[in-house]
Design a protein around this motif. Structure first.
Motif, PDB file in Angstrom:
ATOM      1  N   MET A   1     -14.228  17.386   0.298  1.00 29.26           N
ATOM      2  CA  MET A   1     -13.548  17.692   2.164  1.00 29.26           C
ATOM      3  C   MET A   1     -13.599  15.850   2.068  1.00 29.26           C
ATOM      4  O   MET A   1     -13.596  14.876   1.951  1.00 29.26           O
TER       5      MET A   1
ATOM      6  N   ALA B   1     -19.996  23.514   3.772  1.00 26.89           N
ATOM      7  CA  ALA B   1     -19.869  22.021   2.638  1.00 26.89           C
ATOM      8  C   ALA B   1     -21.517  20.645   3.246  1.00 26.89           C
ATOM      9  O   ALA B   1     -21.725  20.629   2.105  1.00 26.89           O
TER      10      ALA B   1
ATOM     11  N   PRO C   1     -25.567  18.989  -0.924  1.00 27.38           N
ATOM     12  CA  PRO C   1     -23.916  19.697  -0.372  1.00 27.38           C
ATOM     13  C   PRO C   1     -23.140  19.129  -2.455  1.00 27.38           C
ATOM     14  O   PRO C   1     -22.666  19.777  -2.137  1.00 27.38           O
ATOM     15  N   LYS C   2     -23.716  18.047  -3.129  1.00 28.87           N
ATOM     16  CA  LYS C   2     -23.858  17.572  -3.985  1.00 28.87           C
ATOM     17  C   LYS C   2     -23.518  18.952  -5.374  1.00 28.87           C
ATOM     18  O   LYS C   2     -22.825  18.500  -6.437  1.00 28.87           O
TER      19      LYS C   2
ATOM     20  N   LEU D   1     -23.283  20.008   4.913  1.00 25.82           N
ATOM     21  CA  LEU D   1     -23.504  18.979   5.494  1.00 25.82           C
ATOM     22  C   LEU D   1     -24.456  19.088   7.214  1.00 25.82           C
ATOM     23  O   LEU D   1     -25.517  18.555   8.024  1.00 25.82           O
TER      24      LEU D   1
ATOM     25  N   ARG E   1     -18.362  22.053   8.155  1.00 23.85           N
ATOM     26  CA  ARG E   1     -19.648  21.050   7.435  1.00 23.85           C
ATOM     27  C   ARG E   1     -20.770  22.029   7.436  1.00 23.85           C
ATOM     28  O   ARG E   1     -21.716  21.255   6.987  1.00 23.85           O
TER      29      ARG E   1
END
Ligand SMILES: Nc1ncnc2c1ncn2[C@@H]1O[C@H](COP(=O)(O)OP(=O)(O)OP(=O)(O)O)[C@@H](O)[C@H]1O
Ligand SMILES: [Mg+2]
Lengths: 296, 363
Positions: free
Chosen positions: B79, B50, B72-73, B52, B47
């Protein structure tokens, strides 16, 4: 099998089930259907308190159609319902989303939100009555002290102000229902959906629009329907605050019916007024259940 | 085309240290597996990669770009979540197209990519269904599909197969592996299942208590576990551990305990020498204990059979050797019987020795 016949009858599909529900059916019939039918019957009579009336057909309804106050009441009821439910929905949803976030003291905040609902309406409405009093209003006092205004606001004395005031109180009282209901709904939405959306590149607005709202929709529509029903058929709040005044500007079906039937003694006419509540609520429930069926 | 770099990465939840000083480079196009027991910090690490989860310390870089504060984007990753996280109110098609739409990919291109991916995963016929109308395996594919259509730089998988039944899991493992061969995208895969780790990983990072214990190719880790934990975690059934004594015999060393004495192979002589007269932990894999009909010499153990468990391709035999309980895995043809004596020959070259204090391998 000796007792074959009676067993067969009881085992026939639905028979036993029906028998079990008979007591409940009877109670419902007695408590709901009887007053309902009585009300409808009364609306076709010229009954006055203390005197049994006689059947007059549609006379009460025809009279109402020619009455300005009745049309004003219908207008008020729609304004009251649409205005109050709209803001309860927006504010309730907003508050639910805020309270659904993780922050310190959220337990306390959630409890506080429930307050307007816990306090009996009669009590809280009296408090608002004081807040909106033409001479002693604390709002007017504050504004005057701040020098923004020179005379107290006539909250409940002018038609527009009075309408806005009762709607505000209704909103205040109704927000907890939306907030708590929607908060429960928000908590059932899987948190990882938002993380997946984060990775997919969704902004907060898109997450609300594409995930929160559609997943909340079934619950939202049920809650809104209930709120429409209660607001449309409201009585207590307005009766305490304005008694339908000034100049009938805040009369809604509930208060107008009560005034004609009980205060004025014209039971038949009062019954005819409240009969208008049913079809609207019925349509409301119909639309919602149709929608929910389609969603499933 | 992307390399993922983790340097001294740490994560604390309040006082709980979830990940501690995590250092690892995941090479471009590599299939890296994080494996370890529950709560060791695998998900947290994934995470953090990622975006997050905020990292408490250290640096993460993807393709040479430091991404510590990149949302994240903007990390260009995809994921696959353990619970799939499919949007329940959207069809399979909409689920797969959602990310592309947000990236403002042209409608035609979206359609092409979704159909291609769906075909590759065998879910072309399901595009109009909603997630609740799918089986577990189909949902799994959709979740994969949603990640694949994005064509990201890095794939992150968090135990994506753990909800599937055993047969489907084996099948999906293979498909994922094939997919990786075909697409060659850098992938990080989290699992607590060591068999999954062994079969899928180009390399494996074995974790415990938020720390990496060992990184390496599956067989390398199996053959040369760096410490007792890794030795016990990798391999099934679990390695046997015995407290033994090191003694000098002639030119070489033996490890001894009540009931047996095993010679230490020539190449371990130097390493074991300092332990002369002391205790070490001996590690024997069940599959390295073979049944010996007759006494084959110095290394043979006399074992008393206590429980016999056939599992099909092997028979697990619980035996007692001296005061030690051991598990041996013998071929299914074996005629071992409960309460009988049997002879076991350990493969001497495959034995492991661990320091009793640090539990590090002696090599
Ligand atoms: N949001 C959180 N708040 C507090 N502690 C957390 C949080 N998330 C994880 N932890 C703790 O961090 C540690 C690592 O958790 P993590 O989820 O990364 O483990 P894991 O290796 O993925 O385990 P599993 O195999 O069970 O999924 C655990 O001790 C866990 O309790
Ligand atoms: Mg996990």
């Amino acid at each position: 099998m000796k007792s074959g016949q009676s067993v067969g009858f009881l085992q026939r599909k639905g028979v036993l089930g029906f028998l079990f529900t008979v007591p409940a059916d009877a109670i419902l019939l007695l408590l709901l259907a009887y007053p309902f039918v009585l009300g409808i019957w009364l609306s076709f009579t010229n009954t006055i308190i203390g005197r049994t009336g006689s059947f007059v057909g549609l006379e009460n309804y025809i009279d109402l159609f020619h009455s300005d106050v009745f049309w004003l009441t219908a207008f008020n009821t729609v304004v009251y319902t649409v205005g109050a439910v709209f803001f309860k929905l927006i504010l309730g949803l907003g508050l639910a989303i805020l309270l659904n976030r993780d922050f310190k003291g959220k337990g306390l905040m959630r409890a506080i939100v429930l307050l307007p609902w816990i306090v009996p309406t009669a009590l809280s409405t009296i408090a608002f009555w004081w807040i909106f009093d033409s001479n002693f209003s604390c709002i007017s006092w504050l504004f005057m002290k701040l020098g923004i205004m020179h005379a107290p606001i006539n909250f409940l004395g002018s038609t527009v102000n009075a309408r806005i005031s009762v709607i505000i109180v209704n909103i205040w009282r109704g927000i907890p229902f939306f907030t708590i209901g929607l908060l429960a709904g928000l908590q059932t939405i899987n948190h990882t959906l938002y993380e997946a959306a984060d990775i997919d590149g969704a902004t907060p607005w898109i997450k609300f629009k594409s995930i929160t709202l559609p997943l909340l929709m079934p619950l939202l529509s049920v809650i809104t329907t209930f709120s429409i029903i209660w607001t449309f058929a409201d009585f207590q709040l307005i009766w305490i605050m304005t008694r339908g005044g000034p100049d009938n500007a805040t009369h809604i079906f509930g208060t107008f019916s009560f005034q004609r039937a009980i205060a004025g003694g014209h039971l038949g006419e009062g019954a005819a007024i409240s009969a208008f509540i049913f079809p609207v609520l019925f349509i409301c429930v119909l639309i919602t259940s149709k929608y929910l069926k389609r969603e499933n | 085309m992307a390399e993922v770099l983790l340097e001294h990465v740490g994560k604390k939840f309040g006082k709980v240290v979830a990940v501690d000083d995590f250092n690892l480079t995941i090479y471009h196009d590599e299939f890296m597996v994080f494996v370890g027991p529950s709560g060791c910090g695998k998900t947290t690490t994934l995470r953090m990669i990622a975006g997050l989860e905020e990292i408490t310390s250290g640096d993460i870089a993807i393709e040479g770009r430091r991404v510590n504060n990149v949302p994240p984007k903007d990390r260009d990753i995809a994921m696959v979540f353990q619970n799939y996280a499919l949007y329940p109110h959207m069809t399979v098609y909409q689920n797969m197209a959602f990310g592309l739409k947000l990236k403002k990919v042209a409608q035609q291109e979206i359609d092409k990519r979704v159909r291609q991916t769906a075909e590759m995963l065998g879910i072309l016929g399901l595009l109009k269904r909603k997630p609740k109308e799918l089986s577990g395996g189909q949902r799994q594919r959709v979740a994969l599909g949603r990640a694949i259509v994005r064509i990201p730089k890095v794939y992150l998988f968090d135990e994506p197969l753990s909800n599937l039944d055993a047969k489907l899991r084996v099948q999906m493992r293979l498909e994922l592996k094939k997919l990786h061969k075909k697409m060659g995208t850098t992938s990080i895969y989290v699992t607590h299942d060591q068999i999954e780790a062994m079969t899928m990983g180009d390399r494996i990072a074995v974790m415990k208590d938020g720390r990496i214990q060992q990184v390496g190719e599956p067989l390398q880790i199996y053959m040369h576990p760096i410490n007792r934990f890794v030795a016990s975690f990798i391999g099934s059934p679990t390695m046997n551990f015995l407290d033994v004594h090191v003694v000098k015999k002639g030119e070489g060393y033996h490890v001894e305990s009540k009931g047996f004495s095993l010679p230490v192979p020539e190449e371990k002589k130097r390493a074991i020498a300092p332990y002369e007269g002391k205790e070490v932990i001996l590690g024997v894999r069940p599959e390295d204990l073979s049944e010996g009909g007759e006494n084959r010499g110095a290394g043979t153990l006399k074992a008393h059979v206590e429980v016999v468990q056939p599992v099909g391709n092997q028979i697990y035999v619980d035996v007692k050797v001296g005061a030690h309980n051991l598990l041996a895995a013998v071929p299914p043809q074996s005629l071992v019987k409960t309460m009988e004596e049997m002879a076991l020959n350990p493969r001497l070259d495959n034995l492991h020795y661990f320091d009793p204090k640090s539990e590090l391998a002696i090599a």
